[in-house]
Design a protein around this motif. Structure first.
Motif, short mmCIF file in Angstrom:
data_model
loop_
_atom_site.label_atom_id
_atom_site.label_comp_id
_atom_site.label_asym_id
_atom_site.label_seq_id
_atom_site.Cartn_x
_atom_site.Cartn_y
_atom_site.Cartn_z
N UNK A 167 -8.23 45.55 15.51
CA UNK A 167 -8.30 44.91 16.88
C UNK A 167 -8.66 43.61 16.37
N UNK A 168 -9.14 43.56 15.10
CA UNK A 168 -9.72 41.75 14.79
C UNK A 168 -8.64 41.05 14.55
N UNK A 169 -7.55 41.58 14.08
CA UNK A 169 -6.62 41.34 14.37
C UNK A 169 -5.43 40.77 15.26
N UNK A 170 -6.07 41.84 16.14
CA UNK A 170 -4.68 41.78 17.31
C UNK A 170 -5.67 40.39 17.92
N UNK A 171 -6.37 40.26 17.94
CA UNK A 171 -7.46 38.92 18.04
C UNK A 171 -7.00 37.66 17.83
N UNK A 172 -6.92 38.13 16.28
CA UNK A 172 -6.65 36.96 15.39
C UNK A 172 -5.41 36.28 15.28
N UNK A 173 -4.42 36.82 16.18
CA UNK A 173 -2.46 36.53 15.12
C UNK A 173 -1.77 36.84 17.12
N UNK A 174 -2.52 36.52 18.09
CA UNK A 174 -2.29 36.74 19.22
C UNK A 174 -2.96 36.03 20.35
N UNK A 175 -2.70 36.25 20.87
CA UNK A 175 -3.45 35.57 22.49
C UNK A 175 -3.16 36.63 23.51
N UNK A 176 -3.39 35.90 24.62
CA UNK A 176 -3.86 37.90 25.93
C UNK A 176 -2.50 36.96 25.76
N UNK A 177 -1.97 38.42 26.47
CA UNK A 177 -0.18 38.67 27.08
C UNK A 177 0.69 38.72 26.39
N UNK A 178 0.32 38.47 24.77
CA UNK A 178 1.98 38.18 23.42
C UNK A 178 1.60 39.49 23.36
N UNK A 179 2.98 40.15 23.01
CA UNK A 179 3.22 41.58 22.95
C UNK A 179 3.41 41.65 21.96
N UNK A 180 2.54 42.80 21.28
CA UNK A 180 2.18 43.65 20.03
C UNK A 180 3.07 45.38 20.04
N UNK A 181 4.15 45.22 18.53
CA UNK A 181 4.53 46.50 18.65
C UNK A 181 4.02 47.16 17.94
#
Length: 271
Positions: free
Chosen positions: A100-114
């Motif tokens: 979860x922390x990596x999602x916050x660290x390396x992307x912004x709200x609305x960005x896409x994560x696969x």
């Protein structure tokens, strides 16, 4: 040695696997195959070390010492022929917390994560609960084996795609990704500036085919990969809630460390 034929009663020990079945599923008439902890005893040498620490009657605030880092460095070199350094290692409460922390660290709200379903359920929630856009790249079955659908992956990537959450070895399919697959994945992600977050908590539980840390595939792989791991699965210690992160890219490591500190996830269990 562990006796794998010994049945150890676990009910009424406050374990999720048995004691919370009714809360989760409305019945207790189930075989609990839904959660990944084992019904085998933790190895005696671990119990012995814990008892030794328990002999000191004060269980105060603590942080990892040099032995913590040395153990991880030794294990990666011995088991996976991967040379890392102390500076590459961060620690956190759990692999899911790190995810979860990596999602916050390396992307912004609305960005896409696969993510690549079928997949361990927190992969979904770690994306959606951080208000990122979930993109699925489903695995496909070919000749009775789950494989990465690289054509679909390429089609799903946009300028908003920032992360790919990899499960390696894959949970729940059991796939141990080979060198060719990992190299292809790195090439695609490197081309599109996508960071790979690789959950490798099952790295030591492979049969026949050896696990390959994706970060050791190449210099490019090390530069774009954040590896999450823990002793929780290998040694049946999930209740201890301790994990570590290996990141050889200083910039990425510092960004993640900042989020771990902000979320107060960089404290550790005394054991």
């Amino acid at each position: 040695m562990i006796n794998f034929n010994t049945v150890i009663p676990r009910k009424h020990t406050n374990c999720i696997k048995y004691d919370f079945q009714k809360e989760y599923f409305g019945t207790t008439n189930l075989q609990p195959l839904w959660i990944a902890d084992m019904d085998f005893a933790t190895p005696p040498f671990i119990t012995k070390a814990m008892k030794k620490r328990l002999n000191h009657p004060i269980y105060a605030y603590t942080k990892p010492n040099q032995k913590f880092y040395d153990a991880i460095i030794y294990w990666m070199k011995k088991q996976h022929q991967w040379k890392i350094q102390k500076k590459d290692i961060l620690h956190s409460n759990s692999v899911v917390a790190s995810l979860s922390a990596t999602v916050e660290a390396f992307s912004d709200i609305g960005d896409e994560v696969i993510i690549q379903p079928p997949i361990y359920p927190p992969f979904f929630s770690c994306v959606t609960q951080n208000n990122r856009t979930l993109v699925t790249n489903p695995l496909k079955i070919k000749n009775g084996q789950y494989r990465i659908d690289f054509k679909d992956l390429k089609n799903k990537i946009t300028k908003k795609t920032k992360l790919l959450l990899l499960c390696s070895p894959h949970n729940p399919t059991g796939r141990v990704w080979n060198t060719k697959e990992l190299k292809k994945l790195v090439k695609i992600c490197d081309k599109h500036n996508i960071i790979i977050v690789s959950d490798e908590i099952h790295a030591d539980l492979t049969y026949g085919k050896k696990h390959i840390p994706i970060a050791k595939i190449s210099k490019n792989a090390a530069n774009i990969t954040v590896t999450l791991n823990s002793c929780g699965k290998s040694f049946n210690l999930p209740g201890i809630t301790l994990s570590y992160v290996i990141c050889q890219n200083q910039h990425l490591r510092e960004r993640l460390q900042s989020v771990l500190k902000t979320r107060i996830l960089n404290e550790t269990n005394i054991f």
